[in-house]
Structures are given as structure tokens and as C-alpha cells.
Design a protein around this motif. Sequence first.
Motif, PDB file in Angstrom:
ATOM      1  N   LYS A  23       5.993  56.980  72.314  1.00 45.20           N
ATOM      2  CA  LYS A  23       5.851  56.978  70.858  1.00 45.20           C
ATOM      3  C   LYS A  23       6.407  55.692  70.249  1.00 45.20           C
ATOM      4  O   LYS A  23       5.889  55.192  69.252  1.00 45.20           O
ATOM      5  N   ARG A  24       7.458  55.151  70.839  1.00 47.30           N
ATOM      6  CA  ARG A  24       8.000  53.889  70.326  1.00 47.30           C
ATOM      7  C   ARG A  24       6.967  52.780  70.515  1.00 47.30           C
ATOM      8  O   ARG A  24       6.790  51.924  69.644  1.00 47.30           O
ATOM      9  N   TYR A  39      -1.000  60.740  67.202  1.00 46.84           N
ATOM     10  CA  TYR A  39      -1.140  61.343  68.532  1.00 46.84           C
ATOM     11  C   TYR A  39      -0.057  62.394  68.709  1.00 46.84           C
ATOM     12  O   TYR A  39       0.914  62.193  69.447  1.00 46.84           O
ATOM     13  N   ILE A  76       3.757  53.227  70.562  1.00 42.70           N
ATOM     14  CA  ILE A  76       2.688  53.473  69.593  1.00 42.70           C
ATOM     15  C   ILE A  76       3.055  52.864  68.252  1.00 42.70           C
ATOM     16  O   ILE A  76       2.227  52.228  67.588  1.00 42.70           O
ATOM     17  N   LYS A  77       4.310  53.028  67.833  1.00 44.53           N
ATOM     18  CA  LYS A  77       4.751  52.453  66.571  1.00 44.53           C
ATOM     19  C   LYS A  77       4.644  50.930  66.598  1.00 44.53           C
ATOM     20  O   LYS A  77       4.240  50.300  65.624  1.00 44.53           O
ATOM     21  N   ARG A  89       1.328  63.537  72.265  1.00 44.04           N
ATOM     22  CA  ARG A  89       1.752  62.540  73.252  1.00 44.04           C
ATOM     23  C   ARG A  89       3.202  62.155  72.982  1.00 44.04           C
ATOM     24  O   ARG A  89       3.501  61.342  72.115  1.00 44.04           O
ATOM     25  N   ASP A  90       4.103  62.757  73.737  1.00 43.47           N
ATOM     26  CA  ASP A  90       5.521  62.477  73.533  1.00 43.47           C
ATOM     27  C   ASP A  90       5.925  61.134  74.124  1.00 43.47           C
ATOM     28  O   ASP A  90       6.753  60.422  73.585  1.00 43.47           O
ATOM     29  N   ASN A 127       3.357  57.921  65.323  1.00 41.46           N
ATOM     30  CA  ASN A 127       3.417  58.995  66.316  1.00 41.46           C
ATOM     31  C   ASN A 127       2.658  60.238  65.861  1.00 41.46           C
ATOM     32  O   ASN A 127       2.259  61.070  66.675  1.00 41.46           O
ATOM     33  N   THR A 128       2.431  60.389  64.541  1.00 39.02           N
ATOM     34  CA  THR A 128       1.692  61.559  64.053  1.00 39.02           C
ATOM     35  C   THR A 128       0.199  61.450  64.333  1.00 39.02           C
ATOM     36  O   THR A 128      -0.521  62.444  64.240  1.00 39.02           O
TER      37      THR A 128
END
Length: 336
Positions: A197-198, A190, A200-201, A193-194, A187-188
Motif C-alpha cells: 500500500k505504501r 485497491y 501504491i501511494k 490488496r494489503d 490504498n482505497t
Amino acid sequence: MSLPFVESQRSILQSRNFFLFSFSRLPLVFIVGGWNLSRHDMSVKQFYRWLDIMEGDKRWFCAHIELRRITLRGLGLVRYGLDTCEGPAISRNSAQLLEPGVYAPYLGNEPFEDSIGADVPPHTFAKFVRDAAAVVKRGHGDFNEESKLSKSTIAEVRARDGNVCCITGRRDLPTRVVWLFLPALANTVYPNRDAGKRDIKKAYNTIDNAVTLCQALVEPFMENKFSVDIDDNKRIVTFADLTAYPNAPSLPNELPSLPVGAAQYWRANFKRTLMVHFYGGDIAFEKPEPGLNPDDLFEEVAEWGYDPKHPKWETPIGKAVLAEYEEQRASLEGRS
């Protein structure tokens, strides 16, 4: 190189000779980044490119700000402000070598007052893992769980790489499979971008984000001592000496090969490694060494005087405290 400010321990340890100050808290200015240009023999154009990589979520201004040399004036105890701006702006397209000195960002002829750089650097991957493990011991959630390599992922990566180290290209040394970028930190990449994020991980939990690495290189890699600039001919960049790792093999100039799908994860790794080494460095945001808190020393001098034979008064902090005390005392005497 004589400096017009008291250096932080971070700056001293890195042997910095290039300093970037920020105007975001005028009238005070603070160091938000720096390089040792004896290690990084970089052109001006390369400096701007690396800055753009680090400040990627603020790209609207990256194409416009330019560096200018500045001089500083004291504004209290180890606090500094802008004195003068010297010389023309340094063109973003200049192929000349970046010279050591004290710099700040400008938009045209005006100081750039938005945020740039950072007061403190992000953690290395290794420190994040250590801190996450400490949190688990205190009975909280396991932040490392998202970054654990499954047996199936390790097997797939070993099969893809043939147990060949991705950095050295050697197959005669013991190897280990590691993440290029910890999924728990995805998440860091981006920060603005809230949403998602899950997801993204999850996207970072893929074999494209994992590589085979010589066992002796795993520790310096996790400490972000080196990385790969994929967009500069896959150049391997070292940010600290690897002499502390006597078993580490020598590094080639460039990555031997690039697995399909790995480029975005190498870019994320390189960005964080840049930030780990460039960001921070102002003494105002550094935990003082024992017995060398400038405010405490100033109070000590004002109330009790000082013993000139004590070694703490020969340190840069001690000298700065005495100079500030004498300046304030002279000013008060001048008014009386």
C-alpha cells in the motif's frame, strides 16, 4: 413519487427516485444506493456499468446479478423487509431508460444476499483534507503530508499543460494544479490488496495524477461535484448543481484532451465520485435531526402521549412513529 418507506435526509437532498436495497441482513433490507434519475438520464446498461465500476473489487458477481423491482413491508420502527418481488429481472444489456422505483439485486430467481453498495458513502476529497487537518491540530500525524504537491511537481504540470484548464480548455482564467486522486487515499483504490500500500501511494505521487484546473472549479472538484468518465468518450458528468459556485465557468460535454498516463487516475477519481453520490441513504444509518430520533419519539409517545399540534408529529419520522405505535397498541389490544 409516493415511497413505501421514510426517506433519509441524504435521499431528500439528492431528490432520489431510484433506490437500491440490499438483502445482506435479511429479514431486514436497507438502502445501499440511489440516484436522482431526473439528473442522470441513464439507460439500464449504463446503470450496471457504473455499478460494476463502484463494486470493482467484487467483479465475480457483477456479471451475473440483475435488478428486480420489489415491494416492502414494515418490520418495526422505520425498519423494512421484503414483501414481494415484482416482474422479471432487468437485463444487463437493456438499452431502455432506467425507471424510478424500488429495486434489489437477484441472482437468477434468488435474492442476492452478499454485500453490495454501502451503508454510508466515502468522504469527498475536501472532507478528507479537512478531517486530516483536524487530526494534525489534535497532535497526531499529518495524513495530508502524502498529498502535498511539491513545487517541482506543480512546475512540471504547468509546463506540460501550458496553464490551460484540463476541463474547460481555457487559458484566460486563473488556474491551480490539483491531484486527480489524493495519494493519501490511493490504498482505497485497491481495498483488498494489503501488501504494497505504501508503494501504491508513491505510485500516485506522479505528474500523471495531477492536472491544471480553473481556480473557480477547484472547490467543486474537491467536493466531487463532477468528474470525467474516461471510458465513455471522456464525458464530463456533473453530480450536483454548480450554481453554488457563481464564478465557476460552464463545463463542456467532454474532456478537451487527455494527457498520456492520466487515464487510470481519472478512472480512480470517477469511481470515488460515483461512490460519494450513490452509496448510502438509509435512514437507519443517518444521524437523526435534533428532536427527531425515532426511538426517543416512540418512547415519548408510549410514556407521555403526544401533542398533535407539535410540528414534529407532522414530519415523516413523526408520522411513522405514530403509525408504528398505533399498530403495536392495536396488536396488544387484540390479544387481550
